[in-house]
Design a protein around this motif. Structure first.
Motif, short mmCIF file in Angstrom:
data_model
loop_
_atom_site.label_atom_id
_atom_site.label_comp_id
_atom_site.label_asym_id
_atom_site.label_seq_id
_atom_site.Cartn_x
_atom_site.Cartn_y
_atom_site.Cartn_z
N ASP A 242 38.89 39.81 35.53
CA ASP A 242 38.62 41.16 35.05
C ASP A 242 39.59 41.58 33.94
OD1 ASP A 242 37.71 43.75 34.84
OD2 ASP A 242 38.81 44.47 36.59
N MET A 243 39.02 41.98 32.81
CA MET A 243 39.84 42.49 31.71
C MET A 243 39.30 43.85 31.25
SD MET A 243 42.40 42.46 29.75
CE MET A 243 43.29 41.18 30.59
N THR A 270 50.88 43.55 41.51
CA THR A 270 50.02 42.74 42.37
C THR A 270 49.00 41.93 41.57
OG1 THR A 270 50.23 44.46 44.03
CG2 THR A 270 48.49 42.86 44.38
N ASP A 271 48.36 42.56 40.56
CA ASP A 271 47.30 41.84 39.84
C ASP A 271 47.86 40.63 39.09
OD1 ASP A 271 48.58 43.51 37.99
OD2 ASP A 271 46.74 44.17 37.00
N GLY A 423 39.58 46.28 42.79
CA GLY A 423 39.20 45.05 43.48
C GLY A 423 40.02 43.86 42.98
N SER A 424 39.62 42.68 43.42
CA SER A 424 40.30 41.45 43.01
C SER A 424 40.14 41.24 41.52
CB SER A 424 39.72 40.26 43.77
OG SER A 424 40.17 39.06 43.18
N VAL A 425 41.19 40.72 40.89
CA VAL A 425 41.13 40.44 39.45
C VAL A 425 40.25 39.22 39.20
CG1 VAL A 425 43.22 39.00 39.32
CG2 VAL A 425 42.56 40.39 37.36
N VAL A 426 40.10 38.33 40.21
CA VAL A 426 39.24 37.14 40.06
C VAL A 426 37.82 37.51 40.49
CG1 VAL A 426 38.83 34.75 40.77
CG2 VAL A 426 41.17 35.57 40.47
N LEU A 427 36.88 37.42 39.56
CA LEU A 427 35.50 37.83 39.81
C LEU A 427 34.63 36.68 40.30
CD1 LEU A 427 35.00 39.86 36.50
CD2 LEU A 427 35.66 40.77 38.75
N ASP A 428 34.92 35.46 39.83
CA ASP A 428 34.05 34.33 40.14
C ASP A 428 34.77 33.04 39.77
OD1 ASP A 428 31.80 32.95 40.92
OD2 ASP A 428 30.46 33.83 39.42
#
Length: 443
Positions: A242-243, A270-271, A423-428
């Protein structure tokens, strides 16, 4: 048949949506590098590729031809396996700084050939050059020695890697063809494959501060690059991340080095920590040295990664204990209302940092080491009217006005109940199987 006639045939073929043969691709890339194919002819071909695309075979061959235009690095003599990471660029993306020493702490060599910033995206080399004495330019011999002795190196790529890409990249920039996914993918991957690393992890950014604004575009780019790496025999995976909002709490050179040091000391936002750890886990697995997430996090908190960082900086002439530059002037931007910060636009913050002097409009422009934006609240945080939201840093007070203009409408504050935790910075995650089937695996 004359070479000039050949190039017109190639342009016509792609204009008319035909696939280019391996011979046509090999010839046109080589002839352009040699100067036989003129810029205006390659511009026409690049536009035809943008409009009509390329299939997997064409992109793979185009990438191989770009690699063949220059030299290849070889890390076979190293005692440790190699892994590398490439980010498509974002705002506050200082991940390479803590990541390279973290991965090296587990016995994997990290040859991180990095670039400088252009526009609103920061460059890793610009950030590290904020450290007094640190040098980006290393000879091949010095790089190999450092990988052997320290395990990690972050430096400038030599001119010998994929010279065709350097020429074509400059052309795409001025002809409206930067967005062509086959050309983006082959540009990134020709350099990364020529680097000779055994495993590659791609951080493909999605959102306003990224090159790819939508998840669909980012996934297409990720799948294309993972396929190219796989076809070239490099263990390759991609994370879509996510950016839409800046990474961490800083955008700017010395500011981001300070934040990276917090991460290496076991703290930090955290991110930034989560993304550093996620990428490290992927790099270690790709290099055949898998570690679980808990063990990777432990190497940040117990000082192992910091030890490698200090040796890595010192090996390139930097003083790991030196005071980092601080901008001469600062201004605070405050929140207008009570509530919850519901958004903070990455692109706006990136442009503001650039206008404050942290970035450049042209490759030859200098950057200010201390300039940038400090972020005091992230989406999901409760805020009160009058509290500081951003601190702007620059050496030249005349830059504040344009930076503030970039930030107009850049954030929203909503009522308490609408504030969702980020949410989580990693989307997929996209691996070789997902790339082949065209389906990412939901993270």
């Amino acid at each position: 048949m004359s070479e000039q006639h050949d190039v017109v045939d190639v342009i016509r073929a792609k204009r008319d949506r035909a696939g280019l043969s391996d011979e046509q691709i090999d010839w046109v890339v080589d002839a352009y590098t040699r100067g036989v194919v003129a810029d205006e002819q390659m511009s026409a071909l690049a536009m035809a590729i943008l409009l009509n695309g390329m299939d997997r075979r064409e992109i793979s061959r185009w990438t191989a031809a770009m690699i063949a235009s220059g030299e290849r690095m070889d890390f076979a003599s190293l005692a440790r396996p190699t892994a590398d990471k490439h980010s498509t660029g974002g705002v506050g993306d200082k991940i390479t700084l803590p990541l390279a020493p973290l991965v090296a702490a587990f016995g994997v060599a990290v040859p991180q050939l990095s670039g400088r910033g252009l526009g609103h995206t920061g460059g890793t080399l610009d950030k590290l050059e904020a450290i007094p004495g640190w040098r980006a330019d290393l000879t091949g011999e010095a790089m190999m020695r450092q990988l052997d002795e320290v395990g990690a190196v972050i430096c400038a790529a030599g001119a010998g890697l994929a010279p065709a890409d350097k020429k074509l990249y400059a052309l795409r920039d001025v002809t409206g063809t930067v967005e062509a996914i086959p050309l983006i993918a082959s540009s990134i991957m020709s350099k990364k494959i020529a680097e000779g690393t055994g495993a590659l992890v791609l951080d493909v950014k999605v959102g306003s501060g990224a090159f790819m604004k939508t998840e669909q575009q980012a996934r297409e780019l990720a799948e294309t690059m993972v396929s190219l790496g796989t076809d070239a025999g490099v263990s390759t995976v991609a994370l879509l991340t996510d950016m839409s909002t800046p990474l961490g709490r800083t955008a700017g050179n010395a500011l981001e080095v300070r934040e990276s040091l917090e991460v290496l000391a076991g703290g930090g936002p955290t991110d930034v920590v989560d993304l550093t750890v996620a990428l490290a886990v992927e790099m270690l697995a790709g290099a055949g040295r898998p570690q679980d997430e808990g063990e990777v996090r432990a190497a940040l908190s117990d000082g192992r990664a910091m030890d490698v960082w200090r040796r890595m900086i010192a090996a390139q002439g930097g003083d790991p204990d030196a005071e980092l530059p601080i901008a001469r002037e600062r201004e605070t931007v405050t929140v207008e209302a009570d509530g919850v910060l519901t958004s903070l636009d990455a692109l706006a913050v990136g442009v503001a940092a650039w206008r404050l002097g942290a970035g450049r409009a042209r490759k030859e422009d200098p950057v200010q080491a201390g300039a940038g934006v400090e972020i005091h609240a992230k989406p999901g945080d409760p805020v009160r009217a009058g509290q500081p939201l951003l601190t702007l840093h620059t050496d030249e007070p005349g830059r504040f006005e344009r930076a503030r203009a970039a930030l107009e409408g850049a954030w929203t504050v909503g009522p308490e109940q609408s504030g969702r935790p980020a949410g989580s910075v990693v989307l997929d995650r996209v691996d070789a199987d997902a790339a082949a089937s065209g389906e990412g695996s939901r993270a």
